[in-house]
Each structure stands twice: as structure tokens, then as C-alpha cells.
Design a protein around this motif. Structure first.
Motif, PDB file in Angstrom:
ATOM      1  N   VAL A 147      41.807  40.758  30.264  1.00  0.00           N
ATOM      2  CA  VAL A 147      42.846  41.060  31.241  1.00  0.00           C
ATOM      3  C   VAL A 147      42.371  42.241  32.079  1.00  0.00           C
ATOM      4  CG1 VAL A 147      44.843  40.124  30.005  1.00  0.00           C
ATOM      5  CG2 VAL A 147      44.092  42.473  29.530  1.00  0.00           C
ATOM      6  N   SER A 148      42.719  42.183  33.361  1.00  0.00           N
ATOM      7  CA  SER A 148      42.308  43.279  34.246  1.00  0.00           C
ATOM      8  C   SER A 148      42.980  44.579  33.818  1.00  0.00           C
ATOM      9  CB  SER A 148      42.642  42.942  35.701  1.00  0.00           C
ATOM     10  OG  SER A 148      44.022  42.665  35.850  1.00  0.00           O
ATOM     11  N   HIS A 149      44.233  44.459  33.365  1.00  0.00           N
ATOM     12  CA  HIS A 149      44.961  45.628  32.865  1.00  0.00           C
ATOM     13  C   HIS A 149      46.229  45.158  32.165  1.00  0.00           C
ATOM     14  CE1 HIS A 149      46.752  44.782  36.760  1.00  0.00           C
ATOM     15  NE2 HIS A 149      47.709  45.651  36.574  1.00  0.00           N
ATOM     16  N   SER A 150      47.019  46.108  31.679  1.00  0.00           N
ATOM     17  CA  SER A 150      48.108  45.764  30.758  1.00  0.00           C
ATOM     18  C   SER A 150      49.462  45.544  31.425  1.00  0.00           C
ATOM     19  CB  SER A 150      48.241  46.876  29.703  1.00  0.00           C
ATOM     20  OG  SER A 150      48.506  48.123  30.349  1.00  0.00           O
ATOM     21  N   VAL A 206      39.182  44.159  26.476  1.00  0.00           N
ATOM     22  CA  VAL A 206      40.007  45.157  27.164  1.00  0.00           C
ATOM     23  C   VAL A 206      39.362  46.532  26.974  1.00  0.00           C
ATOM     24  CG1 VAL A 206      41.533  45.422  25.145  1.00  0.00           C
ATOM     25  CG2 VAL A 206      42.399  45.999  27.392  1.00  0.00           C
ATOM     26  N   GLN A 207      39.533  47.391  27.966  1.00  0.00           N
ATOM     27  CA  GLN A 207      38.987  48.742  27.842  1.00  0.00           C
ATOM     28  C   GLN A 207      39.798  49.527  26.808  1.00  0.00           C
ATOM     29  OE1 GLN A 207      36.229  50.012  29.594  1.00  0.00           O
ATOM     30  NE2 GLN A 207      35.946  47.938  30.429  1.00  0.00           N
ATOM     31  N   LYS A 208      39.095  50.325  26.034  1.00  0.00           N
ATOM     32  CA  LYS A 208      39.761  51.145  25.018  1.00  0.00           C
ATOM     33  C   LYS A 208      40.812  52.057  25.665  1.00  0.00           C
ATOM     34  CE  LYS A 208      38.678  53.940  20.945  1.00  0.00           C
ATOM     35  NZ  LYS A 208      39.771  54.890  21.120  1.00  0.00           N
ATOM     36  N   ALA A 209      40.487  52.565  26.868  1.00  0.00           N
ATOM     37  CA  ALA A 209      41.419  53.466  27.565  1.00  0.00           C
ATOM     38  C   ALA A 209      42.734  52.761  27.886  1.00  0.00           C
ATOM     39  CB  ALA A 209      40.778  53.992  28.851  1.00  0.00           C
ATOM     40  N   GLU A 210      42.665  51.460  28.134  1.00  0.00           N
ATOM     41  CA  GLU A 210      43.880  50.701  28.427  1.00  0.00           C
ATOM     42  C   GLU A 210      44.635  50.390  27.125  1.00  0.00           C
ATOM     43  OE1 GLU A 210      44.522  50.234  31.538  1.00  0.00           O
ATOM     44  OE2 GLU A 210      46.182  48.817  31.584  1.00  0.00           O
ATOM     45  N   HIS A 215      44.087  52.190  39.009  1.00  0.00           N
ATOM     46  CA  HIS A 215      45.424  51.571  39.045  1.00  0.00           C
ATOM     47  C   HIS A 215      46.111  51.859  37.714  1.00  0.00           C
ATOM     48  CE1 HIS A 215      48.604  48.814  40.096  1.00  0.00           C
ATOM     49  NE2 HIS A 215      48.343  48.029  39.064  1.00  0.00           N
ATOM     50  N   THR A 216      45.339  51.667  36.638  1.00  0.00           N
ATOM     51  CA  THR A 216      45.740  52.072  35.287  1.00  0.00           C
ATOM     52  C   THR A 216      44.523  52.762  34.648  1.00  0.00           C
ATOM     53  OG1 THR A 216      45.039  49.953  34.350  1.00  0.00           O
ATOM     54  CG2 THR A 216      47.354  50.118  35.032  1.00  0.00           C
ATOM     55  N   PRO A 217      44.713  53.413  33.476  1.00  0.00           N
ATOM     56  CA  PRO A 217      43.586  54.181  32.896  1.00  0.00           C
ATOM     57  C   PRO A 217      42.377  53.327  32.535  1.00  0.00           C
ATOM     58  CG  PRO A 217      45.663  54.857  31.894  1.00  0.00           C
ATOM     59  CD  PRO A 217      45.972  53.656  32.735  1.00  0.00           C
ATOM     60  N   LEU A 227      33.564  38.470  42.791  1.00  0.00           N
ATOM     61  CA  LEU A 227      34.105  39.623  42.069  1.00  0.00           C
ATOM     62  C   LEU A 227      35.630  39.513  42.040  1.00  0.00           C
ATOM     63  CD1 LEU A 227      32.731  43.219  42.305  1.00  0.00           C
ATOM     64  CD2 LEU A 227      35.097  42.754  41.729  1.00  0.00           C
ATOM     65  N   LEU A 228      36.176  39.378  40.836  1.00  0.00           N
ATOM     66  CA  LEU A 228      37.626  39.282  40.646  1.00  0.00           C
ATOM     67  C   LEU A 228      38.146  40.699  40.413  1.00  0.00           C
ATOM     68  CD1 LEU A 228      37.580  36.231  38.169  1.00  0.00           C
ATOM     69  CD2 LEU A 228      37.591  36.208  40.684  1.00  0.00           C
ATOM     70  N   SER A 229      38.869  41.226  41.395  1.00  0.00           N
ATOM     71  CA  SER A 229      39.152  42.664  41.387  1.00  0.00           C
ATOM     72  C   SER A 229      40.472  43.043  40.735  1.00  0.00           C
ATOM     73  CB  SER A 229      39.111  43.199  42.819  1.00  0.00           C
ATOM     74  OG  SER A 229      40.048  42.518  43.624  1.00  0.00           O
ATOM     75  N   GLY A 230      41.199  42.062  40.165  1.00  0.00           N
ATOM     76  CA  GLY A 230      42.461  42.430  39.519  1.00  0.00           C
ATOM     77  C   GLY A 230      43.339  43.210  40.474  1.00  0.00           C
ATOM     78  N   ASP A 231      43.852  44.367  40.012  1.00  0.00           N
ATOM     79  CA  ASP A 231      44.678  45.219  40.872  1.00  0.00           C
ATOM     80  C   ASP A 231      43.949  46.509  41.262  1.00  0.00           C
ATOM     81  OD1 ASP A 231      46.507  43.253  40.475  1.00  0.00           O
ATOM     82  OD2 ASP A 231      48.090  44.556  39.674  1.00  0.00           O
ATOM     83  N   ALA A 232      42.589  46.466  41.218  1.00  0.00           N
ATOM     84  CA  ALA A 232      41.835  47.598  41.762  1.00  0.00           C
ATOM     85  C   ALA A 232      42.157  47.726  43.245  1.00  0.00           C
ATOM     86  CB  ALA A 232      40.335  47.391  41.560  1.00  0.00           C
ATOM     87  N   VAL A 233      42.565  46.593  43.821  1.00  0.00           N
ATOM     88  CA  VAL A 233      43.030  46.553  45.206  1.00  0.00           C
ATOM     89  C   VAL A 233      44.023  45.392  45.291  1.00  0.00           C
ATOM     90  CG1 VAL A 233      41.006  45.165  45.820  1.00  0.00           C
ATOM     91  CG2 VAL A 233      42.270  46.338  47.606  1.00  0.00           C
ATOM     92  N   HIS A 234      45.055  45.517  46.155  1.00  0.00           N
ATOM     93  CA  HIS A 234      46.105  44.486  46.219  1.00  0.00           C
ATOM     94  C   HIS A 234      45.989  43.559  47.424  1.00  0.00           C
ATOM     95  CE1 HIS A 234      47.820  47.156  43.209  1.00  0.00           C
ATOM     96  NE2 HIS A 234      48.599  46.160  42.848  1.00  0.00           N
TER      97      HIS A 234
END
Ligand SMILES: [Zn+2]
Length: 276
Positions: A127-130, A148-152, A193-195, A211-218
Motif C-alpha cells: 500500500v502506498s500509505h495507511s 509497508v514502510q516501518k515508519a508507516e 504525505h504520511t511518515p 511510476l505509481l505515485s500513490g498520494d505523493a502527488v494528487h
């Protein structure tokens, strides 16, 4: 002993001393990518995504999932709005009147079924983020190893609740990760966008790099103008992540596919059509 024989024996010994662990008989890599409709919905005021601009302007968002067929199995990127939203006639009404009202014109389950893919066949996911519009169906795939990133993962949710079900199998990342070790699918750490926000670089055999950018940009315009939404956790990290994305696009000659950009997705082939 003749020198040539001695050399040959030495070479053999060298070869025999190296244990054969893996014989690569076939080319490994990504074979195809499906774009799935994982939600759509209006917001009455887009200005929180474009601070200082578009006050009171209504916009329609889309929400997108990507199903990737790798030679080793299926990998799902983002899971969208919960499938249960499909049966809500007025959509998922948010408590904040300016937030997006998500609808589910098609369930994720129905789109997988149309492709003949059972949820149990998805071996890996990321997932791009949570945020809930990306994690709404993670538990439809309780067996899929979540990247998933540990920070997330460690970022406390509402009421200090975990953001992911603790029993879900997970690979916790601390940066970029070449998922299959063949360079065809690379998770890129793009926080801001998130940690622990992350993006995905996919190398398709014919289409090339995406490149699938998730919500790094909307939106495309936000990327071009480096516009940062007011709700992002870090402006500095967002700026750095946008630059990382721009550098990657240039280096890999990649296309930028933005998860929520309706104008862009309206021009894309949707599942069951695919990109190969
Ligand atoms: Zn989102």
C-alpha cells in the motif's frame, strides 16, 4: 602435467567449489498490469489539496488499485475504498463536509473475479500509505505478504490503534526495495504525505517504466507546480519525494501515474484491459 590440463583442472575445481543454488531457466519480471476502479467521489472544496488556490472549487477524485502479474505471482498495489461502500446508495459520507464522499461503482472482489483471480491467489501486496482510501480491503487478502514502510506501520492511528491488523504477514521496509530482485518492481520510499508513504516503479515489457505515485502527488498540476496539500505531515519530505520521483522518471524514462487524478485515469485502459 601439461600446463593446459593443469589450467583446465584448476578451472573445474573453481567451478565445483561454487555451490549451485539457483538455476534461472526463464526470464523473470513483470508481465502485465491491470488498472482497477477502487473508488470515485466528489469533494466540495479542493483547496486543501491546493493551498491558496481553488477556494470552494468542487472536484471529482478517483481512487485506483493496480494488479500486477509477475512471473512469480500476483502483486496488488493499494486496495482502495472498502468494498462495503458499493452498497451505500449515497456513498461513504465523511464527518468533515469538505472531505471526499467516496463511492464504489465496482467492488475490488468483482473486478478480480472478472479476471479469474481469487483473492487467495494474491501472494504479495503493498500500500502506498495507511489512509483508509488505500487500505480499505487489505484484509480481503489475509495471506498476502504486505509491503509497508516501518515508519508507516509504527505511526499510531486514531486512539493509538495500530494502522494494520497485527496478525497480517508483513515486510517492514526502511527505504527502497527491489521486491523480486530482478529490477522489475521497485518500491520507492516517498514520505511526506504520511511518515512512511511509498511509491512503486513498475517495468513493463512493452509499455516500459511506469511510476505509481500513490498520494505523493494528487494531480498532474500539483506535480508540475510542486503544490503541497495542507494535510501532509511534512512539506520538506514531500518536496524531496517529488524531486525523487522527478529524478526517477527522467532516469527510467517512466510515465507518472497518479492515483487520484481523474483526468489522467479517464484516458487510461481499465481492467479487464491491461498494459503489458
Ligand atoms: Zn488517497
Amino acid at each position: 602435467m601439461k600446463r593446459s590440463i593443469r589450467l583446465a583442472l584448476a578451472a573445474m575445481a573453481l567451478v565445483l567449489s561454487v555451490p549451485v543454488v539457483y538455476v534461472q531457466s526463464e526470464k523473470t519480471g513483470v508481465e502485465r498490469l491491470y488498472i482497477l476502479n477502487c473508488g470515485e467521489g466528489p469533494t466540495s472544496d479542493v483547496s486543501r489539496w491546493t493551498p491558496g488556490m481553488n477556494e470552494g472549487k468542487a472536484v471529482v477524485f478517483v481512487d485506483t488499485c493496480y494488479l500486477i502479474k509477475h512471473t512469480q505471482g500476483w502483486f496488488l498495489w493499494d486496495t482502495g475504498v472498502p468494498d462495503a461502500v458499493a452498497s451505500m446508495p449515497n456513498g461513504l459520507i465523511p464527518s468533515d463536509p469538505k472531505a471526499t464522499v467516496w463511492h464504489r461503482p465496482k467492488t475490488l472482489a468483482a473486478q478480480l473475479d472478472q479476471l479469474g483471480v481469487k483473492p487467495s491467489e494474491i501472494k504479495w501486496m503493498g500500500v502506498s500509505h495507511s489512509h483508509p482510501d488505500h487500505t480499505g480491503n487489505v484484509e480481503m487478502f489475509p495471506q498476502a505478504i504486505l509491503h509497508v514502510q516501518k515508519a508507516e506501520y509504527d505511526w499510531p492511528g486514531a486512539n493509538n490503534e495500530p494502522r494494520f491488523k497485527p496478525s497480517h504477514p508483513v515486510v517492514l521496509l526502511t527505504g527502497d526495495r527491489d521486491v523480486f530482485g530482478d529490477g522489475s518492481l521497485t518500491i520507492l520510499s516517498t514520505p511526506g504525505h504520511t511518515p512512511g508513504h511509498q511509491s512503486l516503479l513498475v517495468k513493463l515489457p512493452k509499455t516500459g517504466a511506469v511510476l505509481l505515485s500513490g498520494d505523493a502527488v494528487h494531480f498532474r498540476s500539483n506535480f508540475d507546480g510542486r503544490v503541497i496539500p495542507s494535510m501532509n505531515v511534512s512539506k520538506e519530505q514531500t518536496t524531496a519525494s517529488m524531486q525523487k520521483i522527478a529524478d526517477t522518471i527522467e532516469k527510467e524514462k517512466a510515465r507518472l501515474w497518479i492515483n487520484h487524478d481523474k483526468a489522467q485515469r479517464d484516458g487510461q485502459k481499465m481492467s479487464p484491459e491491461f498494459y503489458d
